[in-house]
Design a protein around this motif. Sequence first.
Motif, PDB file in Angstrom:
ATOM      1  N   MET A 238      16.276  -1.759   7.841  1.00  0.00           N
ATOM      2  CA  MET A 238      15.660  -0.552   8.505  1.00  0.00           C
ATOM      3  C   MET A 238      14.641  -1.112   9.313  1.00  0.00           C
ATOM      4  O   MET A 238      14.020  -1.858   9.296  1.00  0.00           O
ATOM      5  CB  MET A 238      14.881   0.226   7.203  1.00  0.00           C
ATOM      6  CG  MET A 238      15.994   1.018   6.258  1.00  0.00           C
ATOM      7  SD  MET A 238      14.705   1.737   4.952  1.00  0.00           S
ATOM      8  CE  MET A 238      13.605   2.829   5.521  1.00  0.00           C
TER       9      MET A 238
ATOM     10  N   VAL B  36      12.181   4.887  -2.318  1.00  0.00           N
ATOM     11  CA  VAL B  36      10.873   4.373  -1.924  1.00  0.00           C
ATOM     12  C   VAL B  36      11.049   3.239  -1.189  1.00  0.00           C
ATOM     13  O   VAL B  36      11.957   2.520  -0.657  1.00  0.00           O
ATOM     14  CB  VAL B  36      10.146   3.920  -3.078  1.00  0.00           C
ATOM     15  CG1 VAL B  36       9.933   4.898  -4.132  1.00  0.00           C
ATOM     16  CG2 VAL B  36      11.082   2.845  -3.934  1.00  0.00           C
ATOM     17  N   HIS B  37       9.978   2.878  -0.239  1.00  0.00           N
ATOM     18  CA  HIS B  37      10.225   2.092   0.912  1.00  0.00           C
ATOM     19  C   HIS B  37       8.765   1.254   0.995  1.00  0.00           C
ATOM     20  O   HIS B  37       7.792   1.565   0.268  1.00  0.00           O
ATOM     21  CB  HIS B  37      10.383   2.566   2.332  1.00  0.00           C
ATOM     22  CG  HIS B  37      11.608   3.490   2.210  1.00  0.00           C
ATOM     23  ND1 HIS B  37      12.951   3.072   2.338  1.00  0.00           N
ATOM     24  CD2 HIS B  37      11.840   4.801   1.934  1.00  0.00           C
ATOM     25  CE1 HIS B  37      13.863   4.316   2.063  1.00  0.00           C
ATOM     26  NE2 HIS B  37      13.109   5.085   1.937  1.00  0.00           N
TER      27      HIS B  37
ATOM     28  N   VAL C   8      12.741  -3.569   1.095  1.00  0.00           N
ATOM     29  CA  VAL C   8      13.359  -3.062   0.132  1.00  0.00           C
ATOM     30  C   VAL C   8      14.977  -3.020   0.564  1.00  0.00           C
ATOM     31  O   VAL C   8      15.754  -3.320   0.354  1.00  0.00           O
ATOM     32  CB  VAL C   8      13.153  -2.050  -0.878  1.00  0.00           C
ATOM     33  CG1 VAL C   8      14.324  -1.243  -1.705  1.00  0.00           C
ATOM     34  CG2 VAL C   8      11.954  -1.868  -1.231  1.00  0.00           C
ATOM     35  N   HIS C   9      14.865  -2.204   2.169  1.00  0.00           N
ATOM     36  CA  HIS C   9      16.096  -2.256   2.708  1.00  0.00           C
ATOM     37  C   HIS C   9      15.820  -2.747   4.046  1.00  0.00           C
ATOM     38  O   HIS C   9      15.496  -2.307   5.168  1.00  0.00           O
ATOM     39  CB  HIS C   9      16.273  -0.620   3.186  1.00  0.00           C
ATOM     40  CG  HIS C   9      16.228   0.161   1.889  1.00  0.00           C
ATOM     41  ND1 HIS C   9      14.862   1.001   1.577  1.00  0.00           N
ATOM     42  CD2 HIS C   9      17.320   0.727   0.863  1.00  0.00           C
ATOM     43  CE1 HIS C   9      15.393   1.509   0.258  1.00  0.00           C
ATOM     44  NE2 HIS C   9      16.529   1.599  -0.057  1.00  0.00           N
TER      45      HIS C   9
ATOM     46  N   CYS D 279      11.543  -2.320   6.402  1.00  0.00           N
ATOM     47  CA  CYS D 279      11.110  -2.005   4.816  1.00  0.00           C
ATOM     48  C   CYS D 279      11.858  -3.187   4.231  1.00  0.00           C
ATOM     49  O   CYS D 279      13.031  -3.693   4.339  1.00  0.00           O
ATOM     50  CB  CYS D 279      11.906  -1.014   4.489  1.00  0.00           C
ATOM     51  SG  CYS D 279      12.249  -0.649   2.741  1.00  0.00           S
TER      52      CYS D 279
END
Lengths: 335, 912
Positions: B407, B360-361, B403-404, B401
Amino acid sequence: MLFQSNRPYCGMEFSENSSATQYTPHATLLRQLLISSLMALAMFFLCVGKSLAAEHIIQMTAEEVHEDGFGSKLMAYKMLSHTVNGTNITHRYSNHATIPGPTLFLTEGDTVNLTIYNDIPGANAGVLKGISSQVSVHVHGVHYKIVSDGTLKVINQEDDQGAGVGPAQTHANYSYTWDVAPGTAGTWAYHDHNYETHNGAEHKGLFGAIIVNPVGAANYAKEFVLYLTDDAFWGMEIDSHGMKQKKHGINPDFIARKDSEVRFHLIALGTDIHKFKLSGYQWADPGTNNMINEVAIGPLEKHVFTVKATKNAQYSDENFTNKLMGMVGKLKVSH
Amino acid sequence: MNKYFSGLSIPLTKMTVLILFTVTMLASSMAFAAVHNITLTAETLPNGQLAYKLSGEARAAIPGPTLFVKQGDSVNVTLTNNTAVPVSFKVPGVGEQNPAMTAPGATATYAVDATTVGSYVYHGNSNGKELLGLFGALIVDKTDGSVERYVNDNGALTAVAQADIDKQLVLFMVGSTFWATEIVDGIQKPLWANPILGAAEDEIVRFHVLSVGPAHTFHLHAHRWLKPGTDSVIDTKLLVDGADAHSFTIKAGAGVGKGDWQFHCHLISHMEAGMHGSFKVGGAGTSSTVGASPYGRILLGTDDVPGLVTFEISDEGASWFRSARGDAIVGLPYDIKTKSLEVMAPGSSVNFVMSDTNGVHTISTLLWPTGAHHMPFDQTSAYRGGGIIKLDTPGLYVFTCKVHPYMFGAVIVDDPNTVGLDLGNPEKEYKIDLVTGISGLPTSSDLAVRLLRTFFVATSPDNWQDYSSQIWNVKFPTLPVRISGAPFSEELTQGGVSAPLSILNVNDAPLALLGKPAVPGVGEVWINTQFEKTDGKTKPGTITVVDAKNWTVKRKIALPEINMNNPHNMWVNRDQSVVYQTQWFDTKLTMLKRNNGQLIKNIHVGDTPSHVMTLPSNDDITIAINGENGVALIPAGKFEISKILPTQAAGHTSANPHGHWVSADGKSIVTPNINTGDIGIYGVDGKIHSRTSTGNNAPGAHPIAIGMMPDSSKVYAANLLHHTLSVLNGDTGALIKTINLIADYHPITGAFADNDGNGEIAVGVLPIQSPVSPDGKAVVIASTGGQIVIIDTATDTIVKMLPCDPGCHGANFGAKKGGGYYAYVSNKFSNRMIVVDIDPNGDGNIADAGIAGDVALVAGNNTAIDDTVNSLPGFGGQGVLAIPVVYNGWVQNLPSKWKKGLTDAQKNPIGH
Ligand SMILES: [Cu+2]
Ligand SMILES: [Cu+2]
């Protein structure tokens, strides 16, 4: 107001005295039938007359509720007043802003005039949060004109339809007119559409429901309203005696008398897709005769079903994470 | 936009598609059944998206042609594949569920029997590529000519015959974008992405709402319709994961009248990602307005209409935001090394679809031109789907993103009337705003140029530091850009006009390993080389095991049997026999044997698990569910989650915890909550003890990883986007101090000076992991900007900066042979591990902290492997785990054979 005194003859549940359609037990069967059909005919004419349908005047406000103790806030609707054809039924609601917001019981044919106020700090002081500090009420299911959409002008091209500071217009309060027209029976969500973004704060506590019954609908001993969100059920229950709205909060344990008919109203909100289950019970999938024991439900879908309360049960969201986070509650059946 | 992109103004060719089927009436008993012979091609659109084209039509469209048949008919499709990927024609729920794939250049036939009335999706079944546009609708109607009834304004359920229909609207919900076709009198007109639908009041409009990919709920304001097959009136309908379809009929404006009625997906994250449009109910002749077109005003676009560029969200290293035409862009003669850059004109839109990821992003803007509208673009929580946003203001937009946070995807919205690509808003002196609250930053500033370099390095493996090659090249595009003028960054402005970005190039810089540390470490060092690719998997990532005795790569573990996806962080059980491995772009925690790297179990734990640690008290496993809102608990010895401890009270914004730590007594779990910008301290019983904001009232701090003192007295949390280290009381969570890691850096000029007066010039740009040494003396901070910063815990001040590589990320401590500790540091965009000795002379004073050596993470001849590395060897260094675990609380539990190699001080780091 004279017309409205006739209102109980429609036999709708909003009459505080719904025994008006009872007849004398001494009449003969024939006479009873004759009178019944005459009365039914009369009621038909009375009830389809628009001026005789119930008129709801509702005032609600939105407040900030300090919920987690670490500076993160949720918001909630609070009922200020609700009159039905002039009869005040505000006592049925909580005195506080609650999550979920008030459940509004309506009948096909009614009209609603709902005014929203905004008591979120700063909202009326020119403080703009995000693109909007307005709070609105956008309702599902019933009829309304575009001016009652409860959205921002960027969406409806007309007006910022909420209370508080909006990007195009600012209103101290905003009134919506709903036509609870024939064909709108069902349980529907209402929610904010304007706070901070043009999507509103429906995922931050600003949601509630309307329950639209058809004329002459059956009564249920208890109404259980459950909102499936991304981490918990929020709910409330309403006893048909007194219609008082209680048990607001997370994963409530509902109580039903043994063998009574109870009605569940499920509405989902947020981003997750849920799978609702009530262990050991089956019910008819709305609009069909199919008996089911679980249902997939996505945000702003509704699912209404009735069961006879025969045994204790657990209700749950079978969504992997939500269940592990404790998204379960109980149906307790008493004797 | 400069002359290279003059192809932008070819006039609009109006596109209407008339569907003509070759219909063969069959004789005999099937007198009324028809056979539809349909010839399709699969095409690549100018923006790289894919689409079906009906034979004889000028162009392919998204959605593909709507196929109307009657119950009992059969459909024969001849499909020629003109794309570069294998495609098919699959109709879920009807016929063959594993239809053959048609190879690029090949032609195949598919047959479908329309036995059951209903609406169906057909799609390319192309391993996610179908979400780029290879989808359409097959509508199987009743033979009697009737369609779905509508709910009239008086509530009457009203029968509808085909002839009553004024207009049909086909709406595909894909990612977080609507793709529409309007059908009037049999003419199919593409409305492309997020159009305005139009109808006259009281017109009978039949909707076909379909989806491919993650689920949605469709809602149209103020209209009601029937749930298929029932008399149940609804106004919102779930379309489930995979493929789903829902047809219904309305009378436009019934009971509600004219208006701009919004339609949208009702998933909050999708609404926030732009998944909405307008259904305009007006007077006679009200018509639809076409949305953003893949043929429109984008780099190399052909039509003078609003355009659309599309990024696929991917699990593949560097290509996390991969332009649908990334390969073509890299092939242009501008030396563009990244697939994550797009160029378009103002008024065009950017589309995102999470088509190549298991995680998920969010799709969130990191920076944008000063003054741009609707910024920041962001979603409250991580999700599956996509996003779409129209961009009107020229300048550079960088998406990430949350969360990441490495990215990256970048879009340059370029004013065609200026020379060079606009990097900032021309009306605001080409300045940009950052999500952290910095506004009006000149694009000529050192910080802006640094961010630009970070983007071009992170998204271009050609620009990474490959120690095997011994040289380093960084290539920027030869595209000229317009940025803020003098006096700063003369090199880019060349006097204030524009210059090619390639002026920033690094050419043939020597790159050499320092050599192995002289003193061995104890045990093994496990490193998640998260981007390394192997033959047996579609997903990237390996575990690289380094033998600390001789600093050689002992083993590479790819786990092809489970397609291990982006292994991110590890921990190990008490007896050091089972390693726990998170898959950060997936939903799994993997258990494997330490001694041979073999798989034990692959367990579903929730969306995007990031870090894992045991409780030293009982060996239970704790996993931060980074894409969601809690910490999962697996009891020691079990393979199933017993519960998920929520990181926030019910109803509150998901915390999205990332790199948590556990107190030495195993009683509390401390999480950096990336989404809510705070540090949470939680009891293992699930109680929320404290939550403390780390941003000092500025947005976007992004706390990402935790270190704790060995006695749990203090918590250290790195704030990625604020370049700070928060120091908190380990008991109460009270904020003690915020250490500014870029105090010595001037963001405009780029000058370095000892501004914080601590006697050292030291900066840590984009800090990530910040473990505290087991003896509690030092915090080592790996900063993705390429620095290692060392903090003295006695004073909580910076004592040292050491050089690291681009994408410096992971850090964890292990025992040094004979006493003391090494911090092992990993790098995403290089392929070596750096070994830091915090106290080489062992005198207890960390002033002499330094780099002891480094180790290449590339497999050698003696490396045991379970799969063959084929690209990005040794890259993507993230989670680091030294075995044995020697942190206080854990070290005491080691089996005696593991304790043997440790000194007394190491066996009892704070008690001796
Ligand atoms: Cu959606
Ligand atoms: Cu992500």
